[in-house]
Design an enzyme around this catalytic site. Structure first.
Site, PDB file in Angstrom:
ATOM      1  N   PRO A  83     -19.819  15.017  -5.278  1.00  0.00           N
ATOM      2  CA  PRO A  83     -20.399  13.670  -5.406  1.00  0.00           C
ATOM      3  C   PRO A  83     -21.393  13.648  -6.571  1.00  0.00           C
ATOM      4  O   PRO A  83     -22.298  14.479  -6.637  1.00  0.00           O
ATOM      5  CB  PRO A  83     -21.098  13.458  -4.061  1.00  0.00           C
ATOM      6  CG  PRO A  83     -21.294  14.818  -3.489  1.00  0.00           C
ATOM      7  CD  PRO A  83     -20.155  15.651  -4.002  1.00  0.00           C
ATOM      8  N   HIS A  84     -21.200  12.724  -7.491  1.00  0.00           N
ATOM      9  CA  HIS A  84     -22.037  12.716  -8.699  1.00  0.00           C
ATOM     10  C   HIS A  84     -22.148  11.314  -9.263  1.00  0.00           C
ATOM     11  O   HIS A  84     -21.328  10.438  -8.967  1.00  0.00           O
ATOM     12  CB  HIS A  84     -21.450  13.657  -9.761  1.00  0.00           C
ATOM     13  CG  HIS A  84     -20.109  13.219 -10.257  1.00  0.00           C
ATOM     14  ND1 HIS A  84     -18.934  13.544  -9.606  1.00  0.00           N
ATOM     15  CD2 HIS A  84     -19.730  12.463 -11.329  1.00  0.00           C
ATOM     16  CE1 HIS A  84     -17.908  13.034 -10.256  1.00  0.00           C
ATOM     17  NE2 HIS A  84     -18.358  12.353 -11.309  1.00  0.00           N
TER      18      HIS A  84
END
Length: 700
Positions: free
Chosen positions: A614-615
């Site tokens: 997740p970014h």
């Protein structure tokens, strides 16, 4: 000292100047004052009269302390760098001058510009006549070259500061705003002409001969004639010059060639005993009306960012702080500064009363012309090295201190004075003017990168429509576009695009923006159709990754959990964000969470082999930060291989600045693609074990 030692010293000096100028420039910008003042202060602090004169190992006279200096302050090598910077600065200023605006407002702008220059020059010269004896400097008459120099420095105007305030107040295209911008063009041109004349007189004085009034007149005419002939010739030949520089290749090559032309004319002017900066400005002015002007501005931007802060810092280094704060300099500087402010208020304000403005409008116009800035500093630097008939510097340290004080104060007091004048209710014209206040249209793209992209499209499209597009002082972040009676102001405010123009032109602007959105939508659909999620979206997931060695810097045991509790994607994101907050870099948790969810909605960050990344990029964090979470039983993260994700690496970086995100992601993926590393992480019981496992993975 041999040549190697000289160059070595210069390298150390430039390194310190670069860092000091940028640090103080950013600090100045943060407190709401022009960065140029921060760069100037940086030079004063590190200069030979302050910290730079302290003896250090290998530098017995200090890093900037010199025994055989030019103008009593800096080395010839460093001074040469500053002169190159001043040429680039004035070349860029010439490129930003709107010749069509100059011609269109040649009456009103000309009268106000001339009034400001003449009154400022007269006040400055008269003030010099009285304060020079107080400073112990001989002065024979108002035509003394020292008086003339102080007159010129009093007449300069830095319109970039004013443009920023007008834009913030949504008054860029008001009658006062347009008049100020037009008058500033005349101000620049007339200041250049006056400098050419005075430099011709200085050159004649250098021969040691006494000059009569008639002789001074002839010298003035000669200097003015050289400038005028060169300017007219370059403007008439501007398209041929543009074709000539294009011969050297692409955009970068012909932009550098154009700068070469500026150096060529600058050298010619200097040989004719006229300041080099005049030749640079003339070249930029001639090319400003060509189609390659915006390209040159863009391509020399990096050179500008490198050299110009060096110029302002070196100028500050020439200030003797012991004399700057002496009683005589403070008193004389205060008087000179007060007259410099009054001269613009009167010189520009009074003529405007006869051009349809009332007292409010006249006050606004006068206040907008108060800031001095770059040109005054350049002229002061020329005065430090120019010699009078007796071989002494025309501007000594005391006089230089007076000019620096005036520049600092006028630049600092101008914004509040202009803000006050614009806050006074009521129109600034004697008669009602239709659509006096332009309309403002704001569009929030909710994405800063998209705002940048749309702004770039607008620049290009407006130029294609025949508009003259001008960035105020290159780095001020305000763009004005003009064509005939149409004037448009553009600026970015975070994720918002703010457009200001008259109501009758707003339809055109909105139509242009709509067309851009359609083109972008079409491009995005094409891009979506071409997207290969397996080979492209997570192409960084490779065990042999060249940037794996950058992994260690992101590891923080406070941001690692070996036992995540969440079961859904949203719960995992919330829990991981709590870990991420332990870095101290999260300044807006909700903003970060929203950005993470938007990224997941665009396409899941769950890849394969039980890994999820997740970014996002958001200004809800101050720098790149990483959190690591492990859930041995796994959670559904919509991974592309259909398997539950067990190892989560959350990466968030700011939108602005050089903050690596993909490199950091690639570093972690390079380690996690090794099966042994994944198995070890799933068996880890403490954050310290996770750190050691990832550090050891670098050796694989």
């Amino acid at each position: 000292m041999d040549i190697t030692e000289i160059i070595t010293d210069l390298v150390f000096q430039l390194a310190l100047i670069i860092f000091a100028a940028r640090i103080f420039g950013k600090l100045a910008a943060r407190v709401g004052i022009p960065s140029v003042l921060g760069e100037l202060v940086a030079g004063i602090l590190i200069g030979p009269f302050a910290l730079g004169g302290i003896a250090l190992p290998g530098f017995p006279h200090g890093l900037f302390g010199v025994t055989d200096s030019l103008a009593g302050a800096v080395s010839p090598e460093l001074y040469a760098f500053a002169q190159i910077a001043s040429i680039i600065l004035l070349f860029a200023s010439g490129l930003e001058t709107d010749l069509s605006l100059f011609i269109k407002y040649s009456v009103s702008g000309g009268i106000i510009g001339v009034g400001g220059v003449v009154i400022s020059f007269f006040f400055g010269a008269v003030c010099a006549f009285f304060i020079l004896p107080v400073l112990g400097i001989e002065c024979t008459s108002l035509f003394d070259v020292k008086c003339l120099f102080l007159g010129i420095m009093s007449s300069a105007t830095s319109v970039g500061i004013t443009a920023r305030i007008l834009s913030d107040k949504k008054r860029m295209d008001s009658p006062e705003g347009v008049t100020i911008l037009a008058a500033a063009v005349f101000d620049d041109v007339l200041g250049i002409v006056l400098l050419a004349v005075v430099m011709g007189i200085v050159s004649a004085l250098g021969t040691g001969k006494a000059l009569s009034g008639g002789a001074i007149g002839i010298i003035a005419l000669k200097a003015f004639g050289i400038w005028l002939v060169a300017t007219v010739a370059f403007i008439l030949l501007s398209k041929k010059i543009a074709r000539f520089v294009r011969f050297f290749g692409g955009a970068t090559d012909f932009s550098i060639a154009a700068l070469g032309v500026a150096f060529l004319l600058a050298g010619f002017f200097e040989k004719e005993h006229i300041a080099m900066i005049i030749g640079a400005y003339t070249t930029g002015l001639a090319l400003s009306g060509t189609d390659i002007a915006p390209v040159i501005q863009e391509k020399i931007h990096s050179l500008y960012k490198f050299f110009v802060p060096i110029f302002f810092a070196v100028t500050g280094m020439s200030v003797d702080v012991t004399k700057l704060f002496s009683q005589n300099v403070l008193i004389c500087g205060g008087i000179y500064t007060l007259l410099a402010i009054l001269s613009k208020l009167l010189g520009c304000g009074l003529p405007s009363l006869g051009l349809g403005f009332n007292l409010k409008g006249a006050f606004r116009i006068g206040a907008g012309m108060i800031p001095r800035g770059e040109v005054a500093l350049i002229i002061a630097g020329i005065g430090l090295t120019a010699k009078d008939a007796l071989g002494a510097p025309i501007v000594n340290q005391d006089l230089f201190g007076v000019v620096i004080l005036m520049t600092l104060v006028t630049t600092l007091v101008a914004p509040p004075i202009l803000n006050i004048s614009l806050s006074i209710k009521g129109r600034g014209t004697k008669k009602e003017v239709a659509d006096e206040e332009s309309q403002v249209f704001e569009w929030d793209f909710n994405d800063q990168e998209l705002t940048h992209l749309v702004m770039d499209f607008l620049y290009r499209d407006l130029r294609a429509e025949g508009f003259y597009v001008q960035m105020m002082n290159i780095t001020d972040g305000i763009c004005t576009a003009r064509r005939s009676d149409t004037a448009i102001s553009l600026r970015e405010e975070g994720t918002k695009l703010v457009i200001e123009t008259e109501e009758k032109d707003m339809g055109f602007v909105k139509g242009e923006l709509y067309e851009i959105m359609l083109r972008l939508d079409k491009s995005m659909k094409s891009l979506s159709a071409l997207k290969n999620t397996v080979s492209l979206q997570y192409g960084f997931a490779c065990p042999e990754n060249r940037v794996t060695n950058s992994l260690t810097r992101f590891l923080n045991t406070n941001c690692i959990s070996c036992d995540l509790k969440g079961n859904t994607k949203d719960e995992i994101l919330e829990e991981m964000l709590t870990l991420l907050s332990q870095t101290g870099n999260v300044v807006n948790r909700q903003q970060v969470l929203t950005a993470l969810k938007e990224r997941e909605a665009a396409g899941s960050t769950g890849i394969e082999k039980g890994i999820a990344f997740p970014h996002t990029k958001t200004n809800g964090v101050t720098e790149t930060c990483v959190a690591i979470g492990i859930k041995k039983s796994g959670a559904d993260f919509a991974a592309m291989d259909g398997n539950p994700s067990k190892i989560f690496v959350m990466l968030v970086a700011p939108i602005d600045g050089a903050n690596p995100l993909m490199r950091a992601m690639a570093a972690f993926s390079g380690s996690l693609m090794h099966e042994d590393v994944r198995e070890s992480l799933l068996q880890a019981k403490t954050a310290e074990e996770v750190v050691e496992i990832l550090k050891d993975s670098k050796k694989m």
